[in-house]
Structure formats: structure tokens, C-alpha cells
Enzyme design. Structure first.
Site, mmCIF file in Angstrom:
data_model
loop_
_atom_site.group_PDB
_atom_site.id
_atom_site.type_symbol
_atom_site.label_atom_id
_atom_site.label_comp_id
_atom_site.label_asym_id
_atom_site.label_seq_id
_atom_site.Cartn_x
_atom_site.Cartn_y
_atom_site.Cartn_z
ATOM 1 N N GLY A 11 0.815 -1.207 0.000
ATOM 2 C CA GLY A 11 0.000 0.000 0.000
ATOM 3 C C GLY A 11 0.846 1.253 0.000
ATOM 4 O O GLY A 11 2.034 1.235 0.288
ATOM 5 N N SER A 14 -0.210 9.379 1.134
ATOM 6 C CA SER A 14 0.544 10.623 1.251
ATOM 7 C C SER A 14 1.659 10.510 2.276
ATOM 8 O O SER A 14 2.633 11.252 2.238
ATOM 9 C CB SER A 14 -0.398 11.759 1.649
ATOM 10 O OG SER A 14 -1.050 11.453 2.873
ATOM 11 N N ASP A 125 -6.701 7.858 18.942
ATOM 12 C CA ASP A 125 -7.282 7.623 17.617
ATOM 13 C C ASP A 125 -7.785 6.190 17.521
ATOM 14 O O ASP A 125 -7.500 5.479 16.557
ATOM 15 C CB ASP A 125 -6.262 7.916 16.516
ATOM 16 C CG ASP A 125 -6.929 8.096 15.145
ATOM 17 O OD1 ASP A 125 -8.158 8.328 15.123
ATOM 18 O OD2 ASP A 125 -6.230 8.011 14.128
#
Length: 701
Positions: A11, A14, A125
């Protein structure tokens, strides 16, 4: 890279690229994450390194393990364990999970969070995309990009981090929060695993925030009483009433199923009930860090700014009319009615319908793209596996993990205080600071630092040094009445005397790299306040207050602070006898007069380098006349020379007017006691005494 063999790309985004790899000679399969340095600011690189350092110290079966990290000229490379599956993909494919499997995952995530919180680390998160699946169904918590290791003195945070669907009410309302925000996110994840959708769900971020803050969770009939009770505890809106440690471990839904791995050497873990003193300090920090708002959180203001910006393209009247003509329900800027919030097509009635996860997931992703045009729905990766999340466009140097996770600095964070230091700088144009907000924050930082000192663990000296710099500036820029009010609120100067005492007595703190400038700032603020407000001295503790400053004069490690300590002790001599050895003073003066001496700590405005020592020397000679013979004639001669040289400068730095007074008084004392020994001082041209006297007479004019 010689130790690793790259197998295949799994994968990219950015942030960089992720490869499946293998460690040479062992066959161990790993994930290699390559993150380019180009395009990243120094702050972003520091954050990346901080994330690596946090992961480096973690050893838990339910946390992705960091094996290695290194840098090349152009990239930072992180090597982690490789996991084949991802929880998010299972939800995408299957919609929801059986409660028995939810319970197994719950126990593992609780174990991982307990471990983090016992080490005073917040993940910040928590979401399905950040949970990977290893072999035999073992879940792995990953992505510590927003994680924060809290120092002992930091009890609450304020920066907005995370993903809105999993954010706690206190977070979206811009209130100070603690580790219980992670527990709310855990509740959201488990609810989503059980039902197929998050507990609060709507097309608009504006609606979502209102749902999180105001609406009650809808509990499906298919959920057991034990699971419902557990999730109700985690999804309690009031963080003080939320199910937390240690009670969470004993809840029937996870009891006996959570492997507890903690470290008994960690001071004040977040997994124990805080003491009354710590709780009081925490409430104080909450009050100090709670900033009044205009009624709308920064999260919503950020969303509205981006939406408004997109809604006003240059020269496009047709677009504007189309926007204005849109229905309130469809407009992300429209104020939602109760019908919009409770009965819109995107809100799930879990008791009456099953949730089609993939359908809603795609819809909310499209809505996020509309409201945040700078953000795209793409593939991001966590060390080893691809996962679908929102990430900042490739033009951005640092990936933003999710909707509205704009990086606002902590109120009380380093950059926040650096900005306050700049705003309060007396040499810059005056900026109005709200003292009703800033002063309580300074008070909170001082109290928190004292707790750190008492605990013997001081990790970040800026936490007290920067607030003291702000206080320093405030005392210099405000009139006496206002500075007195500030002092009264903070408990000056007593709190500073106690702070200096605690710091000097703490050997762990003294060994810290930033201990000298931090202590210097404490003493500087003390001197500034004392000079302006000297009416506090009529009390019996004065001799006790002198002790740490006498200690400073005798400690080699603290030698750079000697001019400041001497200045404070000279102020004490007006009220109490200061016991200090003449040899120490003479030795100190000799060092200060050396050409090679470079001051490491700045003195307050109006004070000279030798002022305090000369005043103490005069006090010593006056109080103990028999000691005059002990005054080193070589040092006395050097003093004359340096005084003369200093007076030639436009701005003398060796002595102020007070220092010159002490010097002349010492000279008069010595001349009076033994005039014959002083004749060579004036007859020898090398002594510079006549020159120095001439300079003094010229200065006096």
C-alpha cells in the site's frame, strides 16, 4: 536496509509506502514503512520520531510491535510486525460480528488500553481502521501517530485529535479530556462491531457533533444485558461518571478475560484511582485549561470554514444560487432541526432495522468529501496492512487521519506557552492577554511541577520554564498594582521560594539538562517581584528561605546561578543575617572576574553580574570586622581593573549603581582598616586604581 529483503508493495499514501518484507537470515516476515523526509517540517519530523519512541517502549501481545527504525538520507523507515487481516475489512464484508466474538475482541482491546494507560499513554485515535488481526484471531492495536505520553504533571489535554465518529463529547465540545476519551472510543468500536454502525451516525459533521453531545444511544434488543451494561458505562457522556479503571476490569462482560500487563515502576499510572490531592490538581488544570468559546467548538468552526470557503468560488453566481437554494437538510451549514437529527434517513433505528454497513460507509465517506474538499477517502496503512481511512491529500506533508482532526495545540502545550512568551515580550508591541485565563494557567503549571518534583520525576523542564517566562514578562510590563494582584493570586513570592527549595533539594532534577536555566527563571522572577513588592518580609521564615540560595553558591553544578543566588541573598541581608563563608564569596568573585567567564543565565534588568556577591562581601566584612585580613589582595586588585574596564563600556555589565556602591564601600572599609597596605594600589600603574577612580568620578557627573 541490508538486514531486510523487500517482498512486495502492500500500500501507499501521502505518508509514504508500505512493503511486506522479510528479515534476512531469520525468515521473519515484517512490514516496512518508508516515509519521505522531503516536504515535512521539523515539527512533523519531531512528531514522527516521538511516535517511534512511544512504540519502541511498548511490549504487549495486542499492540503492534516495533522491531526496528532507522533513517536514510531521504526517508524514515519503520519496521513492525506484519498482520494478515484487518478488523475494518471484516466489518466491510460481514456487517457485524456475533456477541461472543465482540466479547473476545473487547477483552483484548481492554488489555491493550490498560497497558497503555498504566504507562500514562493515550492512544487518541481508537477506531476499527487502527485494529489489525493477527493469527488465531489476536487483535493488534496500531497507529500511534496521535498518541501522547503524559508526564506526571500533565493530567488533562486539550488538543483535538482523532476521528469524529469515535470522539467523546468532551473532545468535540473542546473541553479538557483525559484517558477516559480512549474508553469512550472503545465503547464506540464495540458498539459498531455488535450492531454494524457507530452509536452516533449522520451525513453531516455538524449533526454528528450534536448527536454525540445531546442524544442518547439506541440499544438493540439483540444485545445482552451484560454487554449493554458494559457499553453504557463506556458511552457515558460525563467523563467523571464513565466506566474507567480499575472498575472496568471487573465488569462481568470482560471479567476474568483480560490479561493484565502493567509496569509497577511507572509512577502514578492512569489505571489507579487518583489521590485526593491529585484529583484536586486535576480539577484545577481542567479549570485553567478550559477556554471560553463562542458557543461552537473548533472542530465545527474548522468544518464551517472549509465548507464556506468551498461554497464561494470566485465569479460563480450560479453556484452560489444553487447553494443558497439547497434544502436545510442537505446543507452542511444549515442548523439542524430535531427531525433532521433524530429521524433523517442516515440515523439508524437499531431496534427496528438491521444496518447495512457498506452502504452507509460509502455514503458518509462521500459526505466527508463534500464537507472537507482538502481531504480524500483513500488508502492509509499502519505499519503493515492497508486500511480505508480519510487521509490528507498527497499535497499535504503529514497525513491527517480522519474527519476534522485538525491539529490544535494543547492549551498548556509547549507551542502554546512559546506563543504566550512572544506575546508578552516587553520588547515587542504590546498584545493584550487575558490575565483571567493566563494567570490561573501559570498557577496550575507551578502546582503541577511541584507534584513532579515531589515524585522525583521531571521529564520536561519547559513545562515550568516557559510559564515562568510569561510571568517574568507580565511582571515587567504591568504597573505595580496589577503585578501585585498577579502576585497575590499566585502566592508570590512564597510559592517561588518553595519551588526553588524543592528544586535545589531534588538531585534528580539538578541532573536534568534544563535544570540551570529553569532554576534561573525561578530566581529571576523572584528578584523582579521582590524589587517591586518588598513589604512581605516581616515574617519568621526568612532564614529558612535563604538556605537553598546558600546551597547554590556551594554547588559546582549550579555555579552559573551564583550571581542570581547572590543577588537574592543580598536582598535578605537587609532583614536577616546571612551565614556564608568569606572564602566562598572570594572564590566566586574571582571566577566572575575572569576574562573567560561567560554568563549562562541572564540577570533581571538593572542588575550587574557582581552586584549580589559584592553586597554579600560588604555585609560579611561589616558584620565581622576581624575578617578583613582574609580578603585576597589579588582579587581586590583584579576587581579594580575590571571595574575600570567595565565603566569604559556604553552599558556597564559588571556592576550596576548598586554594585558600584558596594564596591566603593568595600574599598573604603579596606582603606580605613589598613591604609598602608593600600598605598601600592595607587602608586603602581598596573593596578589601574587611579584610572578606575577617574572613571567613577566621571560616571558620577
Amino acid at each position: 536496509m541490508d538486514l531486510y529483503l523487500v517482498l512486495e508493495l502492500v500500500g501507499e499514501g501521502s505518508f509514504g509506502r508500505v512493503y511486506k518484507g522479510r528479515r534476512r537470515f531469520t525468515g521473519q516476515v515484517v512490514a516496512l514503512k518508508f516515509m519521505p523526509k522531503v516536504g515535512r517540517s521539523e515539527k512533523e519530523l519531531r512528531s514522527l520520531k516521538r511516535e517511534i519512541e512511544i512504540m519502541r517502549g511498548l511490549q504487549h501481545p495486542n499492540i503492534v510491535q516495533l522491531f526496528d527504525s532507522f533513517e536514510t538520507e531521504t526517508e524514515v523507515v519503520v519496521v513492525t510486525e506484519y498482520a494478515e487481516g484487518q478488523l475494518f475489512q471484516i466489518l466491510e464484508d460481514d456487517g457485524k460480528l456475533p456477541e461472543s466474538q465482540v466479547q473476545e475482541i473487547a477483552c483484548q482491546l481492554v488489555s491493550a488500553l490498560y497497558y497503555l494507560h498504566s504507562h500514562r499513554i493515550l492512544h487518541r485515535d481508537m477506531k476499527p481502521q487502527n485494529i489489525l488481526l493477527g493469527k488465531s484471531g489476536v487483535v493488534k492495536l496500531c497507529d500511534f501517530g496521535f498518541a501522547r505520553a503524559m508526564s506526571v504533571s500533565t493530567l488533562v489535554l486539550t488538543s483535538i485529535k482523532g476521528t469524529p465518529l469515535y470522539m467523546s463529547p468532551e473532545l468535540v465540545e473542546e473541553k479538557p479530556y483525559d484517558h477516559t476519551a480512549d474508553l469512550w472510543s472503545l465503547g464506540c468500536i464495540l458498539y459498531e462491531l455488535h450492531t454494524g454502525a457507530p452509536p452516533f451516525y449522520t451525513n453531516s459533521i455538524f449533526h454528528l457533533v450534536q448527536l454525540i453531545v445531546r442524544d442518547q444511544v439506541k440499544w438493540p434488543d439483540t444485545m445482552s444485558d451484560s454487554c449493554t451494561s458494559f457499553l453504557k458505562g463506556l458511552l457515558t457522556k460525563d467523563p467523571q461518571k464513565r466506566l474507567s479503571w480499575p472498575d472496568l476490569l471487573h465488569h462481568p462482560f470482560v471479567a476474568d478475560g483480560v490479561p493484565v500487563l502493567s509496569d509497577s515502576t511507572v509512577f502514578s499510572p492512569l489505571t489507579v484511582t487518583p489521590s485526593p490531592d491529585m484529583l484536586a490538581l486535576k480539577l484545577q488544570q481542567v479549570a485553567a485549561k478550559t477556554v471560553p468559546t463562542s458557543g461552537q467548538s473548533r472542530l465545527l468552526r474548522k468544518a464551517r470554514e472549509q465548507t464556506d470557503s468551498r461554497a464561494r468560488p470566485a465569479g460563480s453566481d450560479d453556484v452560489k444560487k444553487k447553494k443558497d437554494g439547497a434544502s436545510a437538510a442537505a446543507s452542511p451549514r444549515a442548523k439542524p432541526s430535531s427531525a433532521d437529527v433524530t429521524s433523517g434517513p442516515s440515523v439508524l433505528n437499531l431496534k427496528n432495522q438491521d444496518c447495512s454497513r457498506s452502504k452507509h460507509r460509502g455514503q458518509i465517506s462521500r459526505d466527508y468529501e463534500q464537507e472537507f474538499p482538502s481531504v480524500e477517502v483513500g488508502h492509509d496503512y499502519c505499519g503493515d496492512t492497508a486500511r480505508t481511512v480519510r487521509s490528507v491529500s498527497a499535497t499535504k506533508p503529514r497525513p491527517s487521519q480522519d474527519q476534522a482532526c485538525s491539529s490544535f495545540e494543547d492549551v498548556g502545550g509547549e507551542e502554546y506557552w512559546e506563543k504566550l512568551v512572544q506575546q508578552s515580550d516587553p520588547n515587542r508591541p504590546r498584545e493584550s492577554l487575558d490575565l483571567s485565563v493566563v494567570v490561573p494557567q501559570i498557577k496550575s503549571q507551578i502546582a503541577a511541577f511541584r507534584v513532579q518534583l515531589t515524585a522525583g520525576v521531571v521529564n520536561e523542564t519547559w513545562q515550568i520554564q516557559q510559564p515562568l517566562k510569561v510571568l517574568h514578562n507580565l511582571l515587567l510590563t504591568h504597573d505595580p498594582d496589577k503585578s501585585y494582584q498577579i502576585g497575590q493570586e499566585l502566592g508570590l513570592p512564597h510559592v517561588l521560594f518553595e519551588l526553588v527549595h524543592d528544586a535545589v533539594e531534588n538531585s534528580t532534577f539538578i541532573e536534568q539538562p534544563g535544570s540551570v536555566p529553569t532554576l534561573g527563571e525561578m530566581i529571576t522572577v523572584l528578584i523582579i517581584y521582590w524589587e517591586e513588592h518588598g513589604d512581605w518580609t516581616e515574617e519568621h521564615r526568612l532564614e529558612e528561605f535563604t538556605k537553598p540560595f546558600v546551597t547554590i553558591l556551594g554547588q559546582t553544578q549550579l555555579a552559573p546561578l551564583a550571581p542570581l543566588a547572590g543577588t537574592v541573598l543580598s536582598l535578605f541581608t537587609q532583614h536577616v543575617d546571612v551565614e556564608i563563608d568569606l572564602e566562598i564569596l572570594t572564590s566566586l568573585l574571582k571566577k566572575l572576574l575572569m576574562d573567560s567567564y561567560e554568563p549562562q543565565v541572564s540577570l533581571p534588568p538593572g542588575f550587574g553580574l557582581c552586584d549580589g556577591v559584592l553586597s554579600l562581601l560588604l555585609h560579611k566584612l561589616s558584620e565581622h570586622e576581624s575578617s578583613s585580613s582574609s580578603l585576597d589582595p589579588d582579587v581586590f586588585l583584579d576587581l579594580w581593573k575590571r571595574i575600570g574596564a567595565s565603566l569604559e563600556k556604553t552599558t556597564p555589565d559588571l556592576c550596576s549603581a548598586h554594585g558600584l556602591y558596594s564596591f566603593l564601600s568595600i574599598a573604603l572599609f579596606v582603606f580605613t582598616k589598613d591604609p598602608y597596605s593600600c598605598i601600592p594600589l595607587f602608586s603602581d600603574r598596573e593596578s589601574k586604581c587611579v584610572f578606575a577612580l577617574g572613571q567613577l568620578l566621571r560616571t558620577a557627573r
